[in-house]
Scaffold this motif. Structure first.
Motif, mmCIF file in Angstrom:
data_model
loop_
_atom_site.group_PDB
_atom_site.id
_atom_site.type_symbol
_atom_site.label_atom_id
_atom_site.label_comp_id
_atom_site.label_asym_id
_atom_site.label_seq_id
_atom_site.Cartn_x
_atom_site.Cartn_y
_atom_site.Cartn_z
ATOM 1 N N CYS A 118 45.192 17.226 8.799
ATOM 2 C CA CYS A 118 45.319 16.679 10.153
ATOM 3 C C CYS A 118 46.699 16.069 10.401
ATOM 4 O O CYS A 118 47.216 16.145 11.522
ATOM 5 N N GLU A 124 49.176 19.675 17.198
ATOM 6 C CA GLU A 124 48.379 19.273 18.364
ATOM 7 C C GLU A 124 48.095 20.507 19.223
ATOM 8 O O GLU A 124 48.678 20.704 20.296
ATOM 9 N N ARG A 326 41.947 14.226 18.031
ATOM 10 C CA ARG A 326 42.332 14.235 16.606
ATOM 11 C C ARG A 326 41.251 13.632 15.712
ATOM 12 O O ARG A 326 41.066 14.073 14.581
ATOM 13 N N GLU A 330 39.544 15.629 12.579
ATOM 14 C CA GLU A 330 39.426 15.154 11.196
ATOM 15 C C GLU A 330 37.965 15.183 10.741
ATOM 16 O O GLU A 330 37.673 15.520 9.589
#
Length: 384
Positions: A118, A124, A326, A330
């Motif tokens: 990540c 992104e 995000r 993860e």
């Protein structure tokens, strides 16, 4: 092997009491899986040697199991840490770092890998998860044949690359670049050997537009995935994998390798371990089926939202993570890289049985399976 399935009401979990901050040593002696393997390991070794002319399990399995039994045990080695500020000592036991069997070491590896992917690998961009499952008569081969496993993964990745490149070119992109991370999971929810791939794909491609600068590589997001596109992708995956399997066995025939099961000839104990973990009483016929020809002929059937199946090949693509989520990414990576065995899902049932709580309820309503301790030990060791 026999396994009794059950639907059992799970007892409500009690809230955990907040403990003092700092390092708290785990207690491997209380780990149910370790207790089972510690008791069953000598018996299984003896049984396999006696059944296979004295030839036991491969060294890598023996080494991993012995290391797992020593993992976290202070008497097997530790590091003494001293704090000059508070004038106290702390003993930290050595870890085994084994893969597939140690829930503690695999959990640490999962956390580290998820953070690395990540933070340093996945940019992104939106990410879509593809879960690809192969027919039952290939799973035994993929469980031990690393060469064939690599060829099958290559076939799957090329089919995905073709799908995304074609979409990007339709949007006017020039020389689109595909990106993905694949993780092989060797187990099912009931801990049978069940090789399948979780592939995290950048849902689009990096490419230049027709009038863009030479050094610019913006990300072109793919349009929403439609079921007819997924059907074409599944058929492409099935056709490519079938060709690779056929070529593999044609190469073996040309080299005069006529053994029906090379692993059985080279490592009979390991082959027996995998067979007992993979096949049930009614599933042994899957091993006898031809491994390649005719697998990709059927029209895909719908199993759920963006989930299709054709002749044992299954692809699921309903999970997509937005580029801004995000935390959710993860969580997805941790799920993909999770350990095979979750200690909290194991429950002792009397002196001879263990219940495995399933992560997801089966279609028939069962949420747990009951195994003998010997069966659990075999399935756990087959994941190494």
């Amino acid at each position: 092997m026999t396994a009794a399935a059950a639907t059992v009401a799970r007892a409500p979990a009690l809230p955990a009491r907040p403990g003092p901050p700092g390092y708290v040593r785990r207690s491997p002696e209380d780990n149910l899986l370790r207790q089972v393997i510690l008791a069953q390991w000598p018996l299984l070794q003896r049984e396999l040697r006696e059944a296979n002319d004295g030839r036991g399990l491969p060294k890598f399995i023996t080494k991993a199991v012995n290391a797992f039994l020593d993992c976290g045990v202070l008497s097997k080695g530790f590091c003494r840490l001293y704090c000059k500020s508070c004038k106290t000592d702390q003993l930290v036991a050595f870890s085994c770092k084994s893969r597939g069997i140690c829930t503690s070491c695999d959990g640490k590896r999962m956390t580290e890998l998820a953070a690395h992917l990540c933070d340093s690998v996945i940019g992104e961009v939106p990410v879509r998860q593809f879960v690809v499952t192969v027919p039952g008569n290939l799973r035994y081969l993929l469980a031990w044949n690393v060469e064939l496993r690599g060829k099958v993964l290559t076939a799957i990745m090329r089919a995905l690359q073709k799908h995304y490149v074609k979409q990007a070119e339709a949007l006017g992109a020039v020389h689109p670049q595909f990106g993905a991370v694949s993780v092989l999971q060797r187990w099912s929810g009931s801990l049978r050997v069940f090789p399948h791939w979780h592939i995290l794909v950048a849902d689009g491609a990096w490419a230049r537009s027709q009038h863009g600068e030479a050094d610019e590589m913006p990300f072109v997001t793919a349009p929403a995935l439609r079921e007819e596109q997924l059907e074409a992708l599944l058929l492409d995956v099935a056709a490519r994998v079938t060709r690779q399997v056929d070529r593999h066995f044609a190469k073996r025939a040309k080299a005069a390798c006529n053994d029906e099961d090379p692993l059985l000839a080279a490592e009979p104990s390991f082959a027996a371990l995998l067979r007992q973990s993979l096949f049930g009483k009614d599933e042994m016929e899957a091993l006898k089926a031809p491994p390649g020809k005719g697998l990709a002929a059927a029209v895909p059937s719908r199993k759920g939202r963006l989930c299709l199946e054709s002749q044992g090949f299954n692809i699921h693509a309903a999970t997509r993570v937005h580029e801004c989520a995000r935390d959710r990414l993860e969580h997805l990576v941790r799920y993909v890289c999770r350990p095979a065995i979750a200690a909290k899902r194991l429950e002792a049932v009397g002196p001879h049985h263990v219940r495995i709580w399933l992560k997801n309820e089966w279609k028939d309503g069962k949420n747990a399976i009951l195994l003998t301790r010997r069966e659990l030990a075999i399935r756990a060791m087959a994941q190494i």
